[in-house]
Design an enzyme around this catalytic site. Structure first.
Site, mmCIF file in Angstrom:
data_model
loop_
_atom_site.group_PDB
_atom_site.id
_atom_site.type_symbol
_atom_site.label_atom_id
_atom_site.label_comp_id
_atom_site.label_asym_id
_atom_site.label_seq_id
_atom_site.Cartn_x
_atom_site.Cartn_y
_atom_site.Cartn_z
ATOM 1 N N GLY A 149 0.814 -1.197 0.000
ATOM 2 C CA GLY A 149 0.000 0.000 0.000
ATOM 3 C C GLY A 149 0.854 1.255 0.000
ATOM 4 O O GLY A 149 2.064 1.214 0.234
ATOM 5 N N CYS A 150 0.216 2.385 -0.267
ATOM 6 C CA CYS A 150 0.956 3.651 -0.370
ATOM 7 C C CYS A 150 1.447 4.137 0.991
ATOM 8 O O CYS A 150 2.630 4.445 1.165
ATOM 9 C CB CYS A 150 0.091 4.706 -1.046
ATOM 10 S SG CYS A 150 -1.557 4.896 -0.345
ATOM 11 N N TYR A 151 0.556 4.210 1.963
ATOM 12 C CA TYR A 151 0.987 4.596 3.306
ATOM 13 C C TYR A 151 2.046 3.631 3.837
ATOM 14 O O TYR A 151 3.010 4.034 4.491
ATOM 15 C CB TYR A 151 -0.202 4.597 4.264
ATOM 16 C CG TYR A 151 -1.064 5.827 4.252
ATOM 17 C CD1 TYR A 151 -0.533 7.093 4.472
ATOM 18 C CD2 TYR A 151 -2.441 5.721 4.059
ATOM 19 C CE1 TYR A 151 -1.348 8.221 4.479
ATOM 20 C CE2 TYR A 151 -3.259 6.840 4.064
ATOM 21 C CZ TYR A 151 -2.710 8.090 4.275
ATOM 22 O OH TYR A 151 -3.511 9.206 4.295
#
Length: 346
Positions: A149-151
């Site tokens: 994921g990005c986070y």
């Protein structure tokens, strides 16, 4: 040429995959999958591709696509990839899943945080967590990669060296992160309307954000002990970018030079991690449109804590760029092929 298919090509991450792969000298996109825009020209949906992409969007027939593509990118909501994957498909093609379906090794944790039943738990153990700077050799051999994921990409890479070296007390780790609105996807939501987002910043998913167990799991591997942390994301009025500011108590006094050497040991040779000069703080504007991670830190001697900071473009290193980086590794290509993207400014 590597033949690539994209399911979910008309979402933000999918369109970013198209942008990056359009400039990749070893890849031909053979399938622009989109349930919402079947038989419509891709360039009519994203006009930036006018006279660049002439193809029309197709439905998401995974079995048919597996016959045509060497690699399939699934830029789809949680649950889709797990519902269609099979041994037969994996025997014919490689899959890079941009959803969370195979990121978390404990199926009970996945089902608890995502609120859906996992449809293909038999592939969870095989799936390689696609954080290239950490799992590079495993990715090279993989046929199923769980794109982070990005986070999580930003949060994990920022803290990883210090977690691995036992410099920080993992029980004290707090991750405070901000993201642009593209991180929420292209779907219409009231909370993402211009008037709701503009001139505003807000926390959301406090204590409940789904990226929390992913960050905890990967940093637990690094630290060699179970990790529980506070992760609080915030929505800020910009299109792209993630800034993670992370706080932790130091286990012992260390100098800026000592911490700098640790980061240099882990990331000094990494193409897409840029270690900033001491005292320099990462900014999202300096990574926008690129696959870079900018990392900085500051020691607070007064409190005995360290502040670690990382910035990425959530759609590139946080999604599509990382997926292409994984693909390059899986097919034995130079890791940076198609990804030498100079950040955009202004």
């Amino acid at each position: 040429m590597i033949k690539a298919g994209i399911i979910g090509a008309t979402g933000y991450a999918g369109a970013e995959l198209v942008r990056i792969l359009a400039g990749h000298k070893d890849v031909q996109i053979v399938w622009y999958g989109s349930r919402s825009y079947i038989d419509q020209k891709f360039a009519d949906i994203y006009r930036n591709f006018f006279r660049i992409v002439d193809a029309r969007c197709l439905d998401d027939h995974m079995e048919e696509l597996a016959e045509e593509a060497d690699v399939i990118f699934t830029a789809t909501p949680q649950g889709y990839c797990a519902s269609v994957i099979s041994e037969e498909i994996l025997s014919k093609t490689k899959i890079i899943d941009l959803s969370a379906d195979f990121r978390i090794k404990d199926v009970d944790i996945y089902e608890k945080w995502y609120g859906i039943k996992h449809q293909s738990p038999q592939f969870i153990e095989e799936a390689v967590y696609g954080l290239c700077e950490i799992n590079r050799e495993e990715i090279r051999q993989a046929r199923l990669v769980a794109n982070p994921g990005c986070y999580t990409t930003c949060s994990i890479l920022t803290a990883y060296p210090l977690a691995k070296e036992g410099v920080i007390d993992m029980n004290t780790l707090i991750v405070d992160a901000k993201s642009g609105t593209s991180g929420a996807g292209r779907g219409a939501k009231v909370a993402n309307l211009f008037c709701e987002v503009n001139e505003n910043i807000k926390a959301y998913g406090v204590t409940t954000h789904r990226h929390t167990p992913e960050i905890e799991e990967q940093l637990s591997y690094a630290a060699g002990e179970p990790v529980l942390l506070n992760f609080t994301p915030h929505l800020v009025p910009m299109n792209r970018g993630i800034l993670a500011t992370e706080y932790a108590s130091l286990k012992k006094p260390v100098t800026m030079e000592e911490v700098g050497r640790i980061y240099q040991e882990y990331y000094g040779g990494e193409r897409f991690i840029r270690l900033l000069e001491p005292g320099t703080c990462p900014e999202t504007r300096w990574v926008e449109g690129s696959n870079y991670v900018d990392i900085g830190f500051q020691i607070d001697a007064r409190t005995g804590r360290i502040v670690m900071m990382g910035a990425i473009d959530n759609l590139v290193k946080g999604a599509a760029g990382q997926a292409v980086q994984n693909m390059n590794l899986m097919f034995g290509l130079p890791e940076n092929e198609g990804l030498d993207l100079v950040p955009l400014f202004p």
